[in-house]
Each structure stands twice: as structure tokens, then as C-alpha cells.
Design a protein around this motif. Sequence first.
Motif, PDB file in Angstrom:
ATOM      1  N   ARG A   1     -32.708  -4.090  14.607  1.00 11.52           N
ATOM      2  CA  ARG A   1     -34.021  -3.955  15.244  1.00 11.52           C
ATOM      3  C   ARG A   1     -34.082  -4.704  16.580  1.00 11.52           C
ATOM      4  NH1 ARG A   1     -35.844  -4.663   9.853  1.00 11.52           N
ATOM      5  NH2 ARG A   1     -36.240  -6.866  10.291  1.00 11.52           N
ATOM      6  N   SER A   2     -33.466  -5.871  16.639  1.00 12.50           N
ATOM      7  CA  SER A   2     -33.471  -6.662  17.882  1.00 12.50           C
ATOM      8  C   SER A   2     -32.727  -5.944  19.008  1.00 12.50           C
ATOM      9  CB  SER A   2     -32.830  -8.032  17.625  1.00 12.50           C
ATOM     10  OG  SER A   2     -32.743  -8.769  18.836  1.00 12.50           O
ATOM     11  N   ILE A   3     -31.625  -5.315  18.636  1.00 12.35           N
ATOM     12  CA  ILE A   3     -30.852  -4.591  19.660  1.00 12.35           C
ATOM     13  C   ILE A   3     -31.647  -3.416  20.197  1.00 12.35           C
ATOM     14  CG2 ILE A   3     -28.806  -3.155  20.013  1.00 12.35           C
ATOM     15  CD1 ILE A   3     -27.332  -5.028  18.070  1.00 12.35           C
ATOM     16  N   ARG A   4     -32.345  -2.696  19.235  1.00 13.32           N
ATOM     17  CA  ARG A   4     -33.128  -1.544  19.681  1.00 13.32           C
ATOM     18  C   ARG A   4     -34.259  -1.971  20.624  1.00 13.32           C
ATOM     19  NH1 ARG A   4     -32.338   0.070  14.239  1.00 13.32           N
ATOM     20  NH2 ARG A   4     -34.390  -0.756  13.689  1.00 13.32           N
ATOM     21  N   TRP A   5     -34.920  -3.064  20.320  1.00 12.69           N
ATOM     22  CA  TRP A   5     -36.014  -3.540  21.200  1.00 12.69           C
ATOM     23  C   TRP A   5     -35.475  -3.970  22.574  1.00 12.69           C
ATOM     24  CZ3 TRP A   5     -40.915  -2.746  20.883  1.00 12.69           C
ATOM     25  CH2 TRP A   5     -41.524  -2.470  19.682  1.00 12.69           C
ATOM     26  N   HIS A   6     -34.365  -4.617  22.610  1.00 16.51           N
ATOM     27  CA  HIS A   6     -33.795  -5.000  23.914  1.00 16.51           C
ATOM     28  C   HIS A   6     -33.412  -3.777  24.734  1.00 16.51           C
ATOM     29  CE1 HIS A   6     -33.472  -9.067  22.177  1.00 16.51           C
ATOM     30  NE2 HIS A   6     -33.356  -9.491  23.484  1.00 16.51           N
TER      31      HIS A   6
ATOM     32  N   PHE B   1     -34.722  -0.834  24.490  1.00 10.50           N
ATOM     33  CA  PHE B   1     -35.979  -0.199  24.931  1.00 10.50           C
ATOM     34  C   PHE B   1     -36.591  -0.920  26.128  1.00 10.50           C
ATOM     35  CE2 PHE B   1     -40.628   0.133  24.611  1.00 10.50           C
ATOM     36  CZ  PHE B   1     -40.778   1.515  24.737  1.00 10.50           C
ATOM     37  N   GLY B   2     -36.580  -2.253  26.073  1.00  7.26           N
ATOM     38  CA  GLY B   2     -37.136  -3.020  27.207  1.00  7.26           C
ATOM     39  C   GLY B   2     -36.346  -2.806  28.488  1.00  7.26           C
ATOM     40  N   ALA B   3     -35.018  -2.756  28.319  1.00  9.88           N
ATOM     41  CA  ALA B   3     -34.179  -2.537  29.517  1.00  9.88           C
ATOM     42  C   ALA B   3     -34.426  -1.155  30.114  1.00  9.88           C
ATOM     43  CB  ALA B   3     -32.711  -2.711  29.154  1.00  9.88           C
ATOM     44  N   GLY B   4     -34.608  -0.161  29.232  1.00 11.61           N
ATOM     45  CA  GLY B   4     -34.871   1.195  29.716  1.00 11.61           C
ATOM     46  C   GLY B   4     -36.197   1.290  30.451  1.00 11.61           C
ATOM     47  N   VAL B   5     -37.228   0.625  29.863  1.00 11.44           N
ATOM     48  CA  VAL B   5     -38.535   0.630  30.553  1.00 11.44           C
ATOM     49  C   VAL B   5     -38.439  -0.047  31.911  1.00 11.44           C
ATOM     50  CG1 VAL B   5     -40.885  -0.258  30.421  1.00 11.44           C
ATOM     51  CG2 VAL B   5     -39.829   0.764  28.395  1.00 11.44           C
ATOM     52  N   ALA B   6     -37.742  -1.178  31.990  1.00 10.89           N
ATOM     53  CA  ALA B   6     -37.603  -1.879  33.280  1.00 10.89           C
ATOM     54  C   ALA B   6     -36.865  -1.032  34.303  1.00 10.89           C
ATOM     55  CB  ALA B   6     -36.871  -3.204  33.067  1.00 10.89           C
ATOM     56  N   MET B   7     -35.802  -0.358  33.829  1.00 17.26           N
ATOM     57  CA  MET B   7     -35.049   0.509  34.737  1.00 17.26           C
ATOM     58  C   MET B   7     -35.911   1.660  35.244  1.00 17.26           C
ATOM     59  SD  MET B   7     -32.141   0.925  36.209  1.00 17.26           S
ATOM     60  CE  MET B   7     -31.019  -0.069  35.195  1.00 17.26           C
ATOM     61  N   ALA B   8     -36.731   2.251  34.349  1.00 13.02           N
ATOM     62  CA  ALA B   8     -37.608   3.353  34.766  1.00 13.02           C
ATOM     63  C   ALA B   8     -38.638   2.889  35.790  1.00 13.02           C
ATOM     64  CB  ALA B   8     -38.279   3.960  33.524  1.00 13.02           C
ATOM     65  N   VAL B   9     -39.213   1.700  35.550  1.00 10.92           N
ATOM     66  CA  VAL B   9     -40.204   1.164  36.499  1.00 10.92           C
ATOM     67  C   VAL B   9     -39.571   0.904  37.858  1.00 10.92           C
ATOM     68  CG1 VAL B   9     -41.700  -0.803  36.991  1.00 10.92           C
ATOM     69  CG2 VAL B   9     -41.658   0.202  34.703  1.00 10.92           C
TER      70      VAL B   9
END
Length: 296
Positions: free
Chosen positions: A19-24, A26-34
Motif C-alpha cells: 500500500r505504501s508503494i502504491r501511494w508513493h 500515485f503521489g509522484a504521478g500527480v506531481a508529474m502531471a501538475v
Amino acid sequence: MRKALITTEDSEDVRAIARSIRWHLFGAGVAMAVLIGGVGILAAATEFAGAVVAPGTLVVDSNVKKVQHPTGGVVGEIKVADGDRVKVGDPLVRLDETVTRANLLVITKQLDEIAVRQARLKAERDGLEQMRMPVGRSEDAEFQAIVDGEKTLFGSRKIARAGQKAQLSERVSQLRDEIAGLSGQQTANANQTALIQEELKGVEELSAKKLVPITRVTALRREATRLEGERAKLVASLAQTKGKIAETELQAIQVEDDFRTDVIKELRELQGKEAELSERKVAAQDQLRRIEIRSP
């Protein structure tokens, strides 16, 4: 074959890590998209008028600055010391101005001489009675000496020309007197010729009657011939003297013409030299203004 036994406690740890890996991720993907979206929006909204690619060099303000004089010279005074703070335009070094100032003074004096000489030549060219002095430094003794010298030369040249014309005029007067004398001789010759012709006519009549010897007639004819020859010489002398008068009068005119031609020639040469010296004066003045080297 032996099988690994996984306990319930171990299974819970594995799921937590996943779960921790998936959240990280996801956060990296959101930051990259922004980040990508922001850059895209900024690129779409920004307009570039143009761009120039050029190499550049960064120089720290505290680096040593170099100053250089365009012509160089002998250093006469250094106005700063090592470590001093200077502002733009502060004097740093002053060159020795002895040679430059002397050169400027020589050129200025030559220009003064040319200006006064031109005034004298223009007065001679135009036939003026006096020179029209250029505007100069009347209180300057050297300038006044130049003016006095040209005035003296103007007067002496004028007297010399007047003397030449007076001599020619006197010669014309003498030639006119000579013409008057020749005219008197010509009149006397004409009278003598008339008397001889009258006497010869009477003697020829007497000779025809055998009353006088033939020698008397011959002598009178010889005298008449001599008088005719003298008359011809007098006519030639009169013509020659009149020619001398015309020649002498032409010489008097030629004196002024030759003098004016020489004056105009000298005036043109001075004008060319004046233009050259004016350029040299500007250069000398510019060099004198650059005697003091200032901070860039």
C-alpha cells in the motif's frame, strides 16, 4: 520438498508495504502531471519576440580593470594608490604634457602667422591702402610682433612697386620729350627741304641759261638728297620712340599684374597650409584633453 510457512503477522506487513508503494507512485504521478500541465500552460501563454544565442562571460565587479591611452606618453603623476576606491570619471594618471603643449603652441603660432600674412596678401591683391587685421590676441606680444612685421613688409612692398612705376613713368616722360625734339627736327628738316627745293629750282633755270656752273646745281641736289635722308631717319626715330613709350607703359601695367599673380599664388598656398595646420591643431587639442586618464 519443503514449503515455507508464512504467518498471519508476516502477511500483514507485506500488504502494508504494498500500500505504501502504491501511494508513493500515485503521489509522484500527480506531481508529474501538475508539473507538465503547468509548463504547458506557461508555454502556451508566453510570447517570444525573438531570441539571440550568444556566448557570455561573467566578470566579478571586484576584478582588476585595465585602462589604456590611445597614443601613450610619459607618466607625469599617479593620482591613486593600490587599494583606493574610485568612481567613474575619477582621475587616475596624468601624463606629462610638455611635448603636447609645445606642439600645440607651435601650430597655433604658425596659424597666427598665416592669418596675418593672408590679411596682407588680400590687401595687396585688392589694392587696399591698409591691411585689414584679423581678429586676434591684441594683448599677445608675439602676435602683435607678427602683425607689425607684416605691416612693415606691406609698406615696403608698396613703396617698391611705386618706385618701379615711377621709374617707368619717368622713362615715358623722357621718351615724350624725345618725340617732341624729333618733331622739331622734322619741322626744321621740312623747312630746309622746302628752301633747298626753291633754290634748286632757280639755279636749274639759271644753269639752263648757262649763267651758273653745273657744280652749283649738283651741290644743291646733293643737299636736297641729304635732307630727304634725314627726314626718313626722323620718321623712323619717331616711330621707334612711340613704340618704346607703348612698351614702357605696358611694363608699368605688367608690374601690377605680375605682382598680383604672385600674391594670388602665395595666397592659395597659404590657404592649403592653413587647412593642414587646422587639422593638426584639432588633433593636438584632442591629445591635450586626453592627458588625464580617468576611471572607466
